[in-house]
Design a protein around this motif. Structure first.
Motif, PDB file in Angstrom:
ATOM      1  N   GLN A  35      -6.942   7.005  11.727  1.00 30.11           N
ATOM      2  CA  GLN A  35      -6.955   7.430  13.134  1.00 30.11           C
ATOM      3  C   GLN A  35      -5.845   6.762  13.939  1.00 30.11           C
ATOM      4  OE1 GLN A  35     -10.756   7.430  15.188  1.00 30.11           O
ATOM      5  NE2 GLN A  35     -11.829   7.529  13.226  1.00 30.11           N
ATOM      6  N   LEU A  36      -5.648   5.476  13.618  1.00 30.83           N
ATOM      7  CA  LEU A  36      -4.609   4.725  14.324  1.00 30.83           C
ATOM      8  C   LEU A  36      -3.235   5.340  14.056  1.00 30.83           C
ATOM      9  CD1 LEU A  36      -3.989   2.049  15.961  1.00 30.83           C
ATOM     10  CD2 LEU A  36      -3.426   1.045  13.753  1.00 30.83           C
ATOM     11  N   VAL A  37      -2.984   5.622  12.771  1.00 30.00           N
ATOM     12  CA  VAL A  37      -1.677   6.191  12.402  1.00 30.00           C
ATOM     13  C   VAL A  37      -1.510   7.568  13.045  1.00 30.00           C
ATOM     14  CG1 VAL A  37      -0.273   7.035  10.489  1.00 30.00           C
ATOM     15  CG2 VAL A  37      -1.539   4.886  10.257  1.00 30.00           C
ATOM     16  N   VAL A  38      -2.549   8.363  13.022  1.00 33.48           N
ATOM     17  CA  VAL A  38      -2.478   9.702  13.601  1.00 33.48           C
ATOM     18  C   VAL A  38      -2.122   9.623  15.090  1.00 33.48           C
ATOM     19  CG1 VAL A  38      -3.888  11.692  14.295  1.00 33.48           C
ATOM     20  CG2 VAL A  38      -3.988  10.846  11.947  1.00 33.48           C
ATOM     21  N   LEU A  59      -9.844  16.195  14.331  1.00 31.79           N
ATOM     22  CA  LEU A  59      -8.762  15.363  14.859  1.00 31.79           C
ATOM     23  C   LEU A  59      -8.995  13.892  14.524  1.00 31.79           C
ATOM     24  CD1 LEU A  59      -8.311  16.958  18.406  1.00 31.79           C
ATOM     25  CD2 LEU A  59      -7.024  17.434  16.314  1.00 31.79           C
ATOM     26  N   SER A  60     -10.241  13.441  14.561  1.00 30.11           N
ATOM     27  CA  SER A  60     -10.521  12.028  14.338  1.00 30.11           C
ATOM     28  C   SER A  60     -11.108  11.774  12.953  1.00 30.11           C
ATOM     29  CB  SER A  60     -11.476  11.507  15.408  1.00 30.11           C
ATOM     30  OG  SER A  60     -10.996  11.807  16.690  1.00 30.11           O
ATOM     31  N   ASP A  61     -10.903  12.716  12.030  1.00 32.04           N
ATOM     32  CA  ASP A  61     -11.396  12.497  10.670  1.00 32.04           C
ATOM     33  C   ASP A  61     -10.649  11.337  10.026  1.00 32.04           C
ATOM     34  OD1 ASP A  61     -13.084  14.536  11.040  1.00 32.04           O
ATOM     35  OD2 ASP A  61     -12.030  16.000   9.778  1.00 32.04           O
ATOM     36  N   GLY A  62     -11.344  10.664   9.149  1.00 36.17           N
ATOM     37  CA  GLY A  62     -10.679   9.596   8.391  1.00 36.17           C
ATOM     38  C   GLY A  62     -11.057   8.224   8.890  1.00 36.17           C
ATOM     39  N   SER A  63     -10.543   7.237   8.173  1.00 36.37           N
ATOM     40  CA  SER A  63     -10.856   5.843   8.504  1.00 36.37           C
ATOM     41  C   SER A  63     -10.202   5.460   9.835  1.00 36.37           C
ATOM     42  CB  SER A  63     -10.323   4.922   7.411  1.00 36.37           C
ATOM     43  OG  SER A  63      -8.907   4.944   7.436  1.00 36.37           O
ATOM     44  N   LEU A  64     -10.579   4.287  10.307  1.00 41.56           N
ATOM     45  CA  LEU A  64      -9.994   3.829  11.568  1.00 41.56           C
ATOM     46  C   LEU A  64      -8.478   3.703  11.443  1.00 41.56           C
ATOM     47  CD1 LEU A  64     -12.479   1.124  12.869  1.00 41.56           C
ATOM     48  CD2 LEU A  64     -12.048   3.399  13.792  1.00 41.56           C
ATOM     49  N   PHE A  65      -8.044   3.212  10.274  1.00 39.26           N
ATOM     50  CA  PHE A  65      -6.605   3.053  10.082  1.00 39.26           C
ATOM     51  C   PHE A  65      -5.890   4.409  10.146  1.00 39.26           C
ATOM     52  CE2 PHE A  65      -2.845   2.919   7.301  1.00 39.26           C
ATOM     53  CZ  PHE A  65      -2.099   2.000   8.009  1.00 39.26           C
ATOM     54  N   PHE A 108      -4.542  13.969   9.234  1.00 43.86           N
ATOM     55  CA  PHE A 108      -3.599  12.941   8.818  1.00 43.86           C
ATOM     56  C   PHE A 108      -2.374  13.574   8.151  1.00 43.86           C
ATOM     57  CE2 PHE A 108      -2.364   9.600   5.644  1.00 43.86           C
ATOM     58  CZ  PHE A 108      -1.823   8.719   6.575  1.00 43.86           C
ATOM     59  N   GLU A 109      -2.646  14.524   7.267  1.00 44.15           N
ATOM     60  CA  GLU A 109      -1.530  15.177   6.576  1.00 44.15           C
ATOM     61  C   GLU A 109      -0.654  15.960   7.559  1.00 44.15           C
ATOM     62  OE1 GLU A 109      -3.219  16.081   2.118  1.00 44.15           O
ATOM     63  OE2 GLU A 109      -4.217  17.024   3.815  1.00 44.15           O
ATOM     64  N   PHE A 110      -1.342  16.612   8.499  1.00 47.04           N
ATOM     65  CA  PHE A 110      -0.582  17.353   9.509  1.00 47.04           C
ATOM     66  C   PHE A 110       0.309  16.397  10.306  1.00 47.04           C
ATOM     67  CE2 PHE A 110      -0.490  18.395  14.111  1.00 47.04           C
ATOM     68  CZ  PHE A 110       0.417  19.442  14.053  1.00 47.04           C
ATOM     69  N   THR A 111      -0.277  15.258  10.706  1.00 48.24           N
ATOM     70  CA  THR A 111       0.471  14.303  11.517  1.00 48.24           C
ATOM     71  C   THR A 111       1.690  13.780  10.768  1.00 48.24           C
ATOM     72  OG1 THR A 111      -1.641  13.648  12.438  1.00 48.24           O
ATOM     73  CG2 THR A 111       0.239  12.295  12.986  1.00 48.24           C
ATOM     74  N   LEU A 112       1.514  13.569   9.464  1.00 48.91           N
ATOM     75  CA  LEU A 112       2.660  13.081   8.687  1.00 48.91           C
ATOM     76  C   LEU A 112       3.816  14.076   8.756  1.00 48.91           C
ATOM     77  CD1 LEU A 112       1.083  11.413   5.530  1.00 48.91           C
ATOM     78  CD2 LEU A 112       2.027  10.342   7.585  1.00 48.91           C
TER      79      LEU A 112
END
Lengths: 229, 129, 298
Positions: free
Chosen positions: A136-139, A128-134, A203-207
């Motif tokens: 994570q913010l977008v997610v 769920l929190s994979d990826g950069s801070l940015f 991130f892709e899922f959230t998009l």
């Protein structure tokens, strides 16, 4: 003139800072405190889904906001359009606010304190929190907004089509859901779903939730245009 | 906050309100409460005082302006015209004759009261005052 | 005088009931209107239609020369205060006033707070904790301080006592004198407001019954009392609204020009004549007993 009254709607929502900005965090921080205490007594790392309370709370705000403020705004001769856009700005702002705090806490938890010194994984969760801070913010932002508009959409059905409309919608959803999961099971497609998640990042899922959110927004707007307070 | 004693009781529903407003001003002039060349309350003051529509109050005042009893000073307000008291008295006397004397005489005739008896009655009325 | 509201053959139906049927009228700028009628006559429905809060089944509405639906040029110039206005549950009195300040372009903040003092409203109290009368006072304050070119008060003072109502009339007239605007008052307490009204619109059973200058209505109807035979001969050929007999005495309420002819005729017949108030006239015309909604609400 138009923007003035839209600002009026934003101000109307911001009169209720407690509901939008404070209460959800009281809920989350309570859950956090409890988990922090528990993690002190555990040897292994503690992974918890307590942060879900924030998302659920936003769903509830989405449901409640329309009931609380729409009749008031319409009674004070606000255009439905201004109400919609003013609410969008307020909800967007509140979602961003919570997403920023979530991201910061995730950073503190994962990068600075290594689980608050007791191996607690509350704000930063695997996958769920994979990826950069940015990222994570977008997610977080997109998920919170999605839940808000899910709630908003549900109450929109009630406002536009009444109790019977909401009931019909719920029944339809239930039947569709049952048929859907039946087919999924029959065709043994669930595996594909898990594969899909494995192949895609959070991130892709959230998009993918974005178009859903937009559809909820558009449908809500269409319903509000013909809704009576 | 002090609640004003409402003067709406002074107005009744039998005749148009604007006429009653005009009459009240006339009475004030006749009885000397409003001197000639003095300023008359504004229509808005009348409206608030009697709790009536300002347009109605204005109608009453304007009726007196049309008759030359009141006159407008631009930017200042409404004033009682010179000689208006005498004119009002004259009018009222005429009205008195029409309203009371004529009806009285007619009624007296019906009852068979002679002119002599009638004037005796009037004198008696004066004495009993 | 310019027309600011034009309603043409307005109809609103709910399933098989016509709440409003074929109603046409106009409202002119800077006048005080009374919209009168019994409960459920359709007054509130008409006001909701004017402000596009509900949608008409038929007919046409023009406010400030345009259709009101989703039209900010129109809606921002209307303030509609209704008995059933809902407020967010978390709101205190102050919140309502502050939000209203942002929604009504002509809002006068100082005036609003002076009214709060006049009505002795607790600014910090939650709307949900207000008494019925206080709730009404909030509506009155919003309606007055909005200074909206079209201000509509629908039963604005449920639960308010005579002192507070008188205060409302005073402030309304004072402020109206300084800032003329069109005001529509709908109320059961017709006697209290009748002298403030310039024009009366009477609605009954969803239809327009009367649309006249208040002055013309005054004295339109009158009651005549006398011996039955004389009263009957007087009433012949006239529109009788009510008739009551007791022994040899008869009372009739007659709708007429109340011209001097009628007066003279009554006089020569030796009948007593008494004026009928607007409230009595409305009661007679809408064929029922006066309502006591105010009393019930308290």
């Amino acid at each position: 003139m138009t923007t003035n009254r839209m600002q009026g709607v934003i101000r109307l929502h911001m009169k209720d800072k407690m509901n939008w900005l404070v209460t959800p965090w009281i809920v989350v921080l309570c859950s956090f405190a409890v988990n922090l205490v528990i993690s002190q007594f555990m040897e292994a790392d503690l992974y918890t889904g307590g942060v879900a309370s924030l998302y659920i709370y936003m769903l509830v705000i989405g449901i409640v906001t329309l009931t609380h403020t729409f009749p008031f705004a319409i009674g004070f001769n606000v255009r439905r359009k201004d109400y919609f856009w003013g609410t969008l700005v307020a909800a967007g702002g509140a979602s961003l606010y919570s997403a920023v705090i979530l991201t910061l806490l995730s950073y503190v938890e994962y990068d600075l304190t290594d689980g608050w010194g007791s191996g607690l994984n509350f704000f930063h969760l695997p996958y769920l929190s994979d990826g950069s801070l940015f990222v994570q913010l977008v997610v977080s932002f997109l998920l919170i907004l999605n839940l808000f508009y899910t709630g908003f959409f549900i109450t929109g059905i009630f406002k536009r089509f009444g109790r019977a409309g909401l009931f019909t919608f719920a029944i339809a959803l239930l039947i569709l859901g049952t048929v859907f999961s039946f087919i999924m099971t029959q065709q043994e497609w669930w595996v594909n779903v898990i594969d899909w998640f494995n192949a895609h990042t959070m991130f892709e899922f959230t998009l993918w939730t974005l178009p859903v959110t937009v559809v909820f927004m558009l449908l809500s707007y269409a319903m509000l245009r013909r809704a009576t307070a | 906050m002090v609640v004003k004693q409402k003067m709406s009781v002074l107005i009744d529903d039998s005749r148009p309100i604007f006429m009653q407003i005009a009459e009240r001003i006339e009475n004030d002039i006749i009885e000397g409460r409003l001197a000639e060349e003095s300023q008359v309350p504004s229509t808005n003051q009348f409206a608030a005082f009697y709790q009536i529509n300002p347009a109605t109050a204005a109608k009453g005042v304007n009726q007196l302006v049309d008759q030359g009893i009141l006159y407008k000073k631009r930017g200042i307000g409404m004033f009682v015209a010179e000689g208006s008291r005498a004119r009002l008295l004259e009018n009222r006397k005429e009205q008195f004759y029409e309203q009371y004397v004529v009806t009285m005489v007619r009624e007296a005739e019906k009852l068979g009261i002679t002119a002599e008896q009638l004037s005796e009655m009037i004198r008696r009325g004066e004495r009993s005052q | 005088m310019s027309t600011i509201v034009k309603v043409d053959r307005l109809t609103k139906s709910y399933k098989d009931i016509d709440a409003v049927k074929d109603v046409s009228f106009t409202l002119e700028e800077n006048k005080i209107y009374g919209m009168l009628g019994r409960n459920g006559a359709g007054k509130t429905t008409i006001m909701h239609l004017l402000t596009a809060q509900i949608f008409p089944t038929g007919g046409d509405i023009q406010v400030f020369g345009e259709a009101p639906y989703e039209n900010d040029r129109v809606l921002s110039r209307i303030c509609f205060i209704k008995e059933s206005q809902k407020y967010p549950t978390t709101f205190a009195v102050r919140d309502v006033l502050e939000v209203a300040a942002g929604l009504f372009p002509k809002w006068d903040r100082e005036f609003a707070y002076s009214l709060v003092e006049d009505f002795r409203l607790p600014l910090k109290r939650k709307m949900t904790k207000l008494s019925r009368g206080m709730l009404s006072a909030v509506g009155i304050i919003v309606g007055l301080a909005s200074r909206a070119p079209l201000t509509i008060f629908d039963e604005p003072y449920l639960g308010l006592d005579a002192v507070a109502r008188s205060l409302f009339y005073d402030r309304l007239l004072e402020d109206y004198a300084e800032h003329p605007r069109t005001i529509v008052l709908s109320t059961h307490l017709i006697d209290e407001v009748s002298r403030m009204l310039e024009h009366v619109i009477l609605i009954d059973g969803g239809k327009l019954l009367l649309d006249e200058e208040a002055e013309q209505l005054q004295g339109r109807a009158y009651t005549v009392v006398g011996s039955s035979s004389k009263v009957e001969s007087f009433a012949a050929g006239k529109r009788v609204l009510a008739r009551e007999s007791m022994g040899g005495l008869t009372t009739v309420t007659v709708m007429g020009g109340a011209g001097s002819d009628d007066r003279k005729q009554a006089l020569t017949l030796g009948l007593e004549m008494a004026p009928v108030t607007l409230q009595q006239l409305v009661v007679h015309l809408t064929g029922g007993k006066p309502e006591h909604k105010e009393a019930k609400a308290q």
